[in-house]
Write a protein that holds these residues in place. Sequence first.
Motif, PDB file in Angstrom:
ATOM      1  N   GLU A   1      43.165  33.251  43.145  1.00  0.00           N
ATOM      2  CA  GLU A   1      43.030  34.267  44.181  1.00  0.00           C
ATOM      3  C   GLU A   1      42.679  35.648  43.635  1.00  0.00           C
ATOM      4  OE1 GLU A   1      47.515  33.130  44.181  1.00  0.00           O
ATOM      5  OE2 GLU A   1      45.613  32.185  43.769  1.00  0.00           O
ATOM      6  N   LYS A   2      42.994  35.900  42.376  1.00  0.00           N
ATOM      7  CA  LYS A   2      42.633  37.195  41.789  1.00  0.00           C
ATOM      8  C   LYS A   2      41.121  37.370  41.747  1.00  0.00           C
ATOM      9  CE  LYS A   2      46.676  38.256  38.927  1.00  0.00           C
ATOM     10  NZ  LYS A   2      47.158  38.541  37.554  1.00  0.00           N
ATOM     11  N   GLN A   3      40.410  36.295  41.441  1.00  0.00           N
ATOM     12  CA  GLN A   3      38.949  36.378  41.419  1.00  0.00           C
ATOM     13  C   GLN A   3      38.393  36.648  42.815  1.00  0.00           C
ATOM     14  OE1 GLN A   3      36.948  36.529  38.876  1.00  0.00           O
ATOM     15  NE2 GLN A   3      38.560  36.201  37.364  1.00  0.00           N
ATOM     16  N   ILE A   4      39.028  36.041  43.822  1.00  0.00           N
ATOM     17  CA  ILE A   4      38.614  36.289  45.208  1.00  0.00           C
ATOM     18  C   ILE A   4      38.862  37.754  45.558  1.00  0.00           C
ATOM     19  CG2 ILE A   4      38.921  35.603  47.619  1.00  0.00           C
ATOM     20  CD1 ILE A   4      40.086  32.955  46.558  1.00  0.00           C
ATOM     21  N   MET A   5      40.008  38.268  45.112  1.00  0.00           N
ATOM     22  CA  MET A   5      40.349  39.665  45.376  1.00  0.00           C
ATOM     23  C   MET A   5      39.330  40.611  44.733  1.00  0.00           C
ATOM     24  SD  MET A   5      43.800  41.780  44.337  1.00  0.00           S
ATOM     25  CE  MET A   5      43.361  41.751  42.592  1.00  0.00           C
ATOM     26  N   TYR A   6      38.985  40.352  43.472  1.00  0.00           N
ATOM     27  CA  TYR A   6      38.013  41.204  42.793  1.00  0.00           C
ATOM     28  C   TYR A   6      36.670  41.186  43.532  1.00  0.00           C
ATOM     29  CZ  TYR A   6      41.318  40.910  38.860  1.00  0.00           C
ATOM     30  OH  TYR A   6      42.437  40.957  38.069  1.00  0.00           O
ATOM     31  N   ALA A   7      36.253  39.994  43.951  1.00  0.00           N
ATOM     32  CA  ALA A   7      34.967  39.855  44.641  1.00  0.00           C
ATOM     33  C   ALA A   7      34.953  40.627  45.953  1.00  0.00           C
ATOM     34  CB  ALA A   7      34.672  38.381  44.897  1.00  0.00           C
ATOM     35  N   THR A   8      36.029  40.484  46.722  1.00  0.00           N
ATOM     36  CA  THR A   8      36.063  41.138  48.025  1.00  0.00           C
ATOM     37  C   THR A   8      36.220  42.650  47.897  1.00  0.00           C
ATOM     38  OG1 THR A   8      38.412  40.491  48.123  1.00  0.00           O
ATOM     39  CG2 THR A   8      36.868  39.174  49.371  1.00  0.00           C
ATOM     40  N   PHE A   9      36.952  43.104  46.895  1.00  0.00           N
ATOM     41  CA  PHE A   9      37.072  44.549  46.689  1.00  0.00           C
ATOM     42  C   PHE A   9      35.727  45.157  46.280  1.00  0.00           C
ATOM     43  CE2 PHE A   9      41.771  44.643  46.684  1.00  0.00           C
ATOM     44  CZ  PHE A   9      41.937  45.840  47.371  1.00  0.00           C
TER      45      PHE A   9
END
Length: 510
Positions: free
Chosen positions: A381-389
């Motif tokens: 989920e951290k990668q998803i967070m980085y992408a969306t930010f």
Amino acid sequence: MLKGKLETRELKVMMKFICWEGSDAAVGKKSLAKNAILNMFRTLMSMIFPLITYPYVTRVLQVENIGKINFSGSVVSYFSLIAGLGIGTYAIREGAALRQDKRKFEIFSNEIFTINVISSVVSYGLFLCTLFFVIDLHSYIPLILIQSIGIIAPAIGVEWLYSVYEDYEYITIRSIVVQLVSMVLLFILVHNQSDYSLYAGITVFSSTAAYLFNFFHSKKYIKLRLTGSPNIKKHIKSIIVIFAMSVATTIYVNSDTTMLGFMAGDYYVGLYNAATKIYTVLKSLMAACILVSLPRLSNYLALGKYDEYSEKASSILNIFFTLLLPIVVGVFMTAPQIISILAGKSFLDATISLRILCISLFFSIIAVYMTNVVLLPLKEEKQIMYATFASAIINLLLNFAFIPLWKQTGAAITTAVAEVVVMIWQVYAYRNTEHNIELRLNKKNLRAVFIGCCVIVLLCICTDALHAKLVVSFFTKVFLSIISYIVILVDLKHTIALNGIEFIKNRLKR
């Protein structure tokens, strides 16, 4: 010889996806494909409500009042986000691994339920403070207060519970009943421009009633109650990461509408809403089929079934390329007719926005797939967070530049750019993350899909040359495109098309 064996193997894999039954005792033998169809049908019904009523509503309420409703809704959405905290996604993923043990699952569920209630109360308090201090929102207070029910209601709705147990039959029946009642209320109560508050209230009712049904029906699985020890420390880290991801997603999804309202006015929000309404319907339908896979695939990984995971994930990916590309092309080619039929000719200035958004639909659905089928089950989920930010920041900066120049068209461009950024980041993250899974695309199928899409473009251009009436032109394009696409896929031996036909034949024989 090897190629023939691989294609035969893929045919079997696809058929397993269509007819597969799980062995999870807590869930029962439920077909993943059946769940996908039920969830897609439920989403379709929830979309039919606005699609049937939207032409009526736009003609009664007009562009500016539609803009007011959507602007106030975009404000409320930020506080709904805070209330939700990303808990639903976390609960589905973690709950799927615990559902075999009813005692552990009930403890987990009550902890999540309590955390969600706390976050909803805090969020509503922040909402009231914002409403009081932001002067520009005072003229929207009646609308915003009506829509603010959506901040609290999802907490008691525990929608994630039914996803964990894959009870899509209940969710589908419940949704249809609520939507039908809401539709009747709309046609009875909304008759002129001043009824826009009633329309907002009916829209809120359709979701709130569903959440109440959920709460009382939850006793079928667990005894839902608040707990004095919700074990916040255990859950908060993952919840916050998913919440941060949701914040970024909401920024690039809703900031367009909010900034359009502040920078351009309600009229342009109304135009943009006509395009985003159609875009959202298509995105929700496609995403609905993907979202049902999260609990099952998370369960596979928890049990170390990597081969089965790869087979199902690859099957889903191939199916969605087959469906997604012709939809994107079809909507692009029929955008003026869709806008005119659904919203009226006064909304035709939204045509370019719709075409831009339908292109972004391709990138958006691939991003939804990477999120729910790949990265979330892998606990990335951290990668998803980085992408969306990253996409949210780019979206906000571009909004400041593009909205003053091109109004609703500029907002659509920034959404498309944001979707591309998310997709590229997530694909890169998948390729550079340690995992034991492989995603496979069938190149032969892709060639058939590409040829089919080219034929759709040619058919639409030829139909336009006939200068037929609006409705006749639209349905001629749709009918010819669907028939031609299916014929081309079958003729070119597209494995998914062949599987589908074989599956239907077998069902009819029974």
